[in-house]
Write an enzyme that holds these catalytic residues in place. Structure first.
Site, PDB file in Angstrom:
ATOM      1  N   ASP A 105       0.801  -1.239   0.000  1.00 59.54           N
ATOM      2  CA  ASP A 105       0.000   0.000   0.000  1.00 59.54           C
ATOM      3  C   ASP A 105       0.829   1.283   0.000  1.00 59.54           C
ATOM      4  O   ASP A 105       0.299   2.377  -0.122  1.00 59.54           O
ATOM      5  CB  ASP A 105      -0.964  -0.003   1.214  1.00 59.54           C
ATOM      6  CG  ASP A 105      -0.232  -0.141   2.561  1.00 59.54           C
ATOM      7  OD1 ASP A 105      -0.817  -0.713   3.501  1.00 59.54           O
ATOM      8  OD2 ASP A 105       0.935   0.313   2.677  1.00 59.54           O
ATOM      9  N   HIS A 120       6.864  -7.853  -1.407  1.00 60.68           N
ATOM     10  CA  HIS A 120       5.711  -8.349  -2.165  1.00 60.68           C
ATOM     11  C   HIS A 120       5.241  -7.346  -3.201  1.00 60.68           C
ATOM     12  O   HIS A 120       4.107  -7.411  -3.672  1.00 60.68           O
ATOM     13  CB  HIS A 120       4.555  -8.700  -1.210  1.00 60.68           C
ATOM     14  CG  HIS A 120       4.818  -9.950  -0.418  1.00 60.68           C
ATOM     15  ND1 HIS A 120       4.132 -10.251   0.742  1.00 60.68           N
ATOM     16  CD2 HIS A 120       5.716 -10.952  -0.595  1.00 60.68           C
ATOM     17  CE1 HIS A 120       4.576 -11.407   1.223  1.00 60.68           C
ATOM     18  NE2 HIS A 120       5.541 -11.851   0.444  1.00 60.68           N
ATOM     19  N   CYS A 128       3.591  -5.477 -17.416  1.00 56.68           N
ATOM     20  CA  CYS A 128       3.008  -6.331 -18.446  1.00 56.68           C
ATOM     21  C   CYS A 128       2.765  -7.728 -17.860  1.00 56.68           C
ATOM     22  O   CYS A 128       3.627  -8.281 -17.172  1.00 56.68           O
ATOM     23  CB  CYS A 128       3.977  -6.426 -19.639  1.00 56.68           C
ATOM     24  SG  CYS A 128       3.394  -7.574 -20.887  1.00 56.68           S
ATOM     25  N   CYS A 146      -0.073  -3.522 -22.503  1.00 54.35           N
ATOM     26  CA  CYS A 146       1.368  -3.264 -22.618  1.00 54.35           C
ATOM     27  C   CYS A 146       1.638  -2.549 -23.947  1.00 54.35           C
ATOM     28  O   CYS A 146       1.241  -3.053 -25.019  1.00 54.35           O
ATOM     29  CB  CYS A 146       2.130  -4.588 -22.574  1.00 54.35           C
ATOM     30  SG  CYS A 146       3.876  -4.388 -22.944  1.00 54.35           S
ATOM     31  N   CYS A 149       3.856  -5.239 -26.176  1.00 53.00           N
ATOM     32  CA  CYS A 149       3.336  -6.507 -26.744  1.00 53.00           C
ATOM     33  C   CYS A 149       1.810  -6.562 -26.772  1.00 53.00           C
ATOM     34  O   CYS A 149       1.234  -7.518 -27.271  1.00 53.00           O
ATOM     35  CB  CYS A 149       3.898  -7.704 -25.961  1.00 53.00           C
ATOM     36  SG  CYS A 149       3.101  -7.961 -24.369  1.00 53.00           S
ATOM     37  N   GLY A 186       2.613  -6.510  13.107  1.00 49.80           N
ATOM     38  CA  GLY A 186       1.364  -6.692  12.371  1.00 49.80           C
ATOM     39  C   GLY A 186       1.413  -7.725  11.275  1.00 49.80           C
ATOM     40  O   GLY A 186       0.880  -7.504  10.191  1.00 49.80           O
ATOM     41  N   SER A 188       0.935 -12.072  10.522  1.00 52.15           N
ATOM     42  CA  SER A 188       0.587 -13.407  11.035  1.00 52.15           C
ATOM     43  C   SER A 188       1.743 -14.367  10.776  1.00 52.15           C
ATOM     44  O   SER A 188       1.743 -15.494  11.244  1.00 52.15           O
ATOM     45  CB  SER A 188      -0.667 -13.923  10.323  1.00 52.15           C
ATOM     46  OG  SER A 188      -0.388 -14.018   8.916  1.00 52.15           O
TER      47      SER A 188
HETATM   48  C1  BV8 Z   1       6.820 -18.291  -3.435  1.00 49.46           C
HETATM   49  C2  BV8 Z   1       0.779  -9.516  -2.423  1.00 49.46           C
HETATM   50  C3  BV8 Z   1       8.437 -19.495  -4.656  1.00 49.46           C
HETATM   51  C4  BV8 Z   1      -0.458  -9.602  -3.231  1.00 49.46           C
HETATM   52  C5  BV8 Z   1       0.903 -11.521  -1.060  1.00 49.46           C
HETATM   53  C6  BV8 Z   1       2.293 -23.692  -3.463  1.00 49.46           C
HETATM   54  C7  BV8 Z   1       2.834 -23.136  -4.611  1.00 49.46           C
HETATM   55  C8  BV8 Z   1       3.690 -22.053  -4.565  1.00 49.46           C
HETATM   56  C9  BV8 Z   1       4.010 -21.499  -3.357  1.00 49.46           C
HETATM   57  C10 BV8 Z   1       3.444 -22.027  -2.231  1.00 49.46           C
HETATM   58  C11 BV8 Z   1       2.605 -23.123  -2.252  1.00 49.46           C
HETATM   59  N1  BV8 Z   1       2.245 -23.419  -0.968  1.00 49.46           N
HETATM   60  C12 BV8 Z   1       2.824 -22.539  -0.123  1.00 49.46           C
HETATM   61  C13 BV8 Z   1       3.548 -21.705  -0.870  1.00 49.46           C
HETATM   62  C14 BV8 Z   1       4.301 -20.608  -0.427  1.00 49.46           C
HETATM   63  C15 BV8 Z   1       3.370 -19.409  -0.438  1.00 49.46           C
HETATM   64  C16 BV8 Z   1       2.835 -19.292   0.978  1.00 49.46           C
HETATM   65  O1  BV8 Z   1       3.609 -18.948   1.844  1.00 49.46           O
HETATM   66  N2  BV8 Z   1       1.557 -19.610   1.184  1.00 49.46           N
HETATM   67  C17 BV8 Z   1       1.038 -19.547   2.546  1.00 49.46           C
HETATM   68  C18 BV8 Z   1      -0.346 -18.947   2.541  1.00 49.46           C
HETATM   69  C19 BV8 Z   1       1.081 -20.947   3.133  1.00 49.46           C
HETATM   70  N3  BV8 Z   1       4.180 -18.291  -0.812  1.00 49.46           N
HETATM   71  C20 BV8 Z   1       4.224 -17.894  -2.093  1.00 49.46           C
HETATM   72  O2  BV8 Z   1       3.553 -18.330  -2.974  1.00 49.46           O
HETATM   73  C21 BV8 Z   1       5.261 -16.823  -2.341  1.00 49.46           C
HETATM   74  N4  BV8 Z   1       6.071 -17.191  -3.459  1.00 49.46           N
HETATM   75  O3  BV8 Z   1       6.821 -19.098  -2.543  1.00 49.46           O
HETATM   76  O4  BV8 Z   1       7.581 -18.383  -4.560  1.00 49.46           O
HETATM   77  C22 BV8 Z   1       7.720 -20.474  -5.516  1.00 49.46           C
HETATM   78  C23 BV8 Z   1       7.459 -20.117  -6.824  1.00 49.46           C
HETATM   79  C24 BV8 Z   1       6.830 -21.059  -7.619  1.00 49.46           C
HETATM   80  C25 BV8 Z   1       6.472 -22.299  -7.104  1.00 49.46           C
HETATM   81  C26 BV8 Z   1       6.741 -22.618  -5.771  1.00 49.46           C
HETATM   82  C27 BV8 Z   1       7.357 -21.695  -4.968  1.00 49.46           C
HETATM   83  C28 BV8 Z   1       4.588 -15.506  -2.668  1.00 49.46           C
HETATM   84  C29 BV8 Z   1       3.858 -15.010  -1.445  1.00 49.46           C
HETATM   85  C30 BV8 Z   1       3.387 -13.579  -1.681  1.00 49.46           C
HETATM   86  C31 BV8 Z   1       1.915 -13.564  -1.904  1.00 49.46           C
HETATM   87  N5  BV8 Z   1       1.467 -12.183  -2.012  1.00 49.46           N
HETATM   88  N6  BV8 Z   1       0.545 -10.248  -1.202  1.00 49.46           N
HETATM   89  C32 BV8 Z   1      -1.561  -8.781  -2.622  1.00 49.46           C
HETATM   90  O5  BV8 Z   1      -1.360  -8.097  -1.599  1.00 49.46           O
HETATM   91  O6  BV8 Z   1      -2.640  -8.832  -3.221  1.00 49.46           O
HETATM   92  S1  BV8 Z   1       0.639 -12.288   0.405  1.00 49.46           S
HETATM   93  C33 BV8 Z   1      -0.188 -11.330   1.528  1.00 49.46           C
HETATM   94  O7  BV8 Z   1       0.023 -11.989   2.773  1.00 49.46           O
HETATM   95  C34 BV8 Z   1       0.313  -9.927   1.757  1.00 49.46           C
HETATM   96  O8  BV8 Z   1       1.535  -9.607   1.174  1.00 49.46           O
HETATM   97  C35 BV8 Z   1       0.457  -9.905   3.262  1.00 49.46           C
HETATM   98  O9  BV8 Z   1       1.277  -8.929   3.708  1.00 49.46           O
HETATM   99  C36 BV8 Z   1       1.010 -11.249   3.451  1.00 49.46           C
HETATM  100  C37 BV8 Z   1       1.167 -11.759   4.821  1.00 49.46           C
HETATM  101  O10 BV8 Z   1      -0.005 -11.482   5.510  1.00 49.46           O
HETATM  102  P1  BV8 Z   1       0.141 -10.477   6.754  1.00 49.46           P
HETATM  103  O11 BV8 Z   1       0.759  -9.222   6.266  1.00 49.46           O
HETATM  104  O12 BV8 Z   1       0.818 -11.172   7.862  1.00 49.46           O
HETATM  105  O13 BV8 Z   1      -1.376 -10.165   7.067  1.00 49.46           O
HETATM  106  P2  BV8 Z   1      -2.400 -11.088   7.872  1.00 49.46           P
HETATM  107  O14 BV8 Z   1      -3.759 -10.556   7.631  1.00 49.46           O
HETATM  108  O15 BV8 Z   1      -2.101 -12.523   7.607  1.00 49.46           O
HETATM  109  O16 BV8 Z   1      -2.022 -10.843   9.412  1.00 49.46           O
HETATM  110  C38 BV8 Z   1      -2.253  -9.557   9.977  1.00 49.46           C
HETATM  111  C39 BV8 Z   1      -1.664  -9.586  11.374  1.00 49.46           C
HETATM  112  O17 BV8 Z   1      -1.783  -8.268  11.919  1.00 49.46           O
HETATM  113  C40 BV8 Z   1      -2.393 -10.523  12.324  1.00 49.46           C
HETATM  114  O18 BV8 Z   1      -1.417 -11.249  13.061  1.00 49.46           O
HETATM  115  C41 BV8 Z   1      -3.157  -9.576  13.259  1.00 49.46           C
HETATM  116  O19 BV8 Z   1      -3.215 -10.094  14.572  1.00 49.46           O
HETATM  117  C42 BV8 Z   1      -2.295  -8.357  13.229  1.00 49.46           C
HETATM  118  N7  BV8 Z   1      -3.004  -7.080  13.453  1.00 49.46           N
HETATM  119  C43 BV8 Z   1      -4.311  -6.785  13.201  1.00 49.46           C
HETATM  120  N8  BV8 Z   1      -4.527  -5.480  13.523  1.00 49.46           N
HETATM  121  C44 BV8 Z   1      -3.342  -4.971  13.959  1.00 49.46           C
HETATM  122  C45 BV8 Z   1      -2.364  -5.984  13.907  1.00 49.46           C
HETATM  123  N9  BV8 Z   1      -1.090  -5.790  14.280  1.00 49.46           N
HETATM  124  C46 BV8 Z   1      -0.757  -4.558  14.724  1.00 49.46           C
HETATM  125  N10 BV8 Z   1      -1.625  -3.518  14.782  1.00 49.46           N
HETATM  126  C47 BV8 Z   1      -2.921  -3.696  14.412  1.00 49.46           C
HETATM  127  N11 BV8 Z   1      -3.789  -2.676  14.498  1.00 49.46           N
END
Ligand code: BV8
Length: 245
Positions: A105, A120, A128, A146, A149, A186, A188
């Site tokens: 953001d 991220h 593209c 794009c 392309c 902040g 998980s």
């Molecule tokens: C990768 C951008 C290598 C987009 C995001 C199968 C195939 C491929 C990969 C995988 C697979 N299985 C697992 C994986 C790995 C996967 C993964 O980790 N999955 C998880 C769900 C198990 N990862 C990937 O795919 C990554 N790439 O591995 O590449 C690869 C390549 C090819 C093949 C194999 C491997 C890419 C991951 C990136 C995904 N993109 N976002 C978008 O935003 O639209 S992820 C998304 O989650 C955001 O980036 C976000 O930041 C991120 C993490 O979430 P959090 O930020 O922690 O947010 P969340 O809501 O979860 O938690 C909020 C926390 O805040 C809570 O704890 C809450 O208590 C707390 N909170 C609430 N209020 C407050 C607070 N804290 C403080 N103050 C407050 N007021």
């Protein structure tokens, strides 16, 4: 416990702050996994993956346009501002400071943070969706297609199953290895490889601080826990940094 944190912060040569969606909750931006969060309402596979985009590009682009609108109407909160001030004061005190964010953001930048490692990507730029070598690099205010392309443009964020920007993530890893104090805010800590960064810092002996109102799967790895929201906790952490600048 407060004194221990204060001592560590003032003794530290390198402070790393690692942020997730909770950082922006007090700016009115929904997190992903909290009740009512984005992944409760939308499926990450459908909306934040190349498969989802190819299956229904209009739906994915519409969803990101909705998120961009929410972000445009949001403002950095006191937590973002505290981190920006912390960066400034660390620099003046000759300390190294690295901010690594999973957030797309850009509220950290709008709050004044200068060096931000966006592992991220970001929602401001589009690129593209095919990305041949001579296709446009990520640009702000991109056209729908794009110019090179003709393929659809897509948000410059990292989708599930996509690699993180190698150079950016390498810098984030190096900083985590070198951190004297590592403050996780902040997140998980469920999304890898980003969620591995706190574990790297812990392994290398950093003093680990978790700022989160709730417990996380990584809470056991932290020496100091601040069970509060980032907009309340981070300004308090900032006051611990001594030294008149
Ligand atoms: C990768 C951008 C290598 C987009 C995001 C199968 C195939 C491929 C990969 C995988 C697979 N299985 C697992 C994986 C790995 C996967 C993964 O980790 N999955 C998880 C769900 C198990 N990862 C990937 O795919 C990554 N790439 O591995 O590449 C690869 C390549 C090819 C093949 C194999 C491997 C890419 C991951 C990136 C995904 N993109 N976002 C978008 O935003 O639209 S992820 C998304 O989650 C955001 O980036 C976000 O930041 C991120 C993490 O979430 P959090 O930020 O922690 O947010 P969340 O809501 O979860 O938690 C909020 C926390 O805040 C809570 O704890 C809450 O208590 C707390 N909170 C609430 N209020 C407050 C607070 N804290 C403080 N103050 C407050 N007021």
């Amino acid at each position: 416990m407060q004194n221990a944190l204060q001592e560590r912060i003032n003794q530290a040569n390198h402070i790393v702050v690692f942020t997730g969606a909770g950082m922006s909750a007090e700016s009115g931006i929904a997190t992903f996994r909290d009740p009512g969060g984005l992944w409760q309402r939308f499926s990450p596979q459908e909306l934040a993956s190349m498969d989802g985009f190819l299956a229904n590009p209009e739906r994915v682009l519409e969803w990101y346009e909705y998120r961009k609108k929410v972000i445009t109407e949001a403002n950095p909160n006191a937590g973002h501002k505290a981190i920006a001030e912390l960066e400034l004061r660390c620099r003046d005190l000759g300390k190294e400071f690295t901010l690594v964010t999973q957030n797309v953001d850009r509220l950290h930048q709008r709050a004044g943070s200068v060096n931000v490692l966006e592992v991220h990507g970001n929602l401001e730029e589009n690129k593209c969706s095919v990305g041949k070598s001579d296709c446009e690099k990520p640009i702000v205010d991109a056209p729908a297609n794009c110019p090179v392309c003709g393929a659809l443009m897509r948000p410059n964020v990292v989708w599930f199953g996509e690699n993180l920007p190698a150079e950016v993530f390498a810098k984030a890893e190096l900083a985590s290895q070198d951190a004297d104090v590592f403050i996780s805010v902040g997140t998980s800590a469920e999304v890898y490889p980003a969620a591995g960064l706190p574990l790297v810092a812990r392994q290398r002996g950093a003093y680990m601080v978790e700022v989160n109102p709730d417990e996380t799967v990584q809470s056991m790895y932290f020496h100091h826990t601040i069970r509060n929201t980032s907009a309340v906790a981070l300004p308090e952490v900032l006051t611990m940094l001594e030294g008149d600048v």
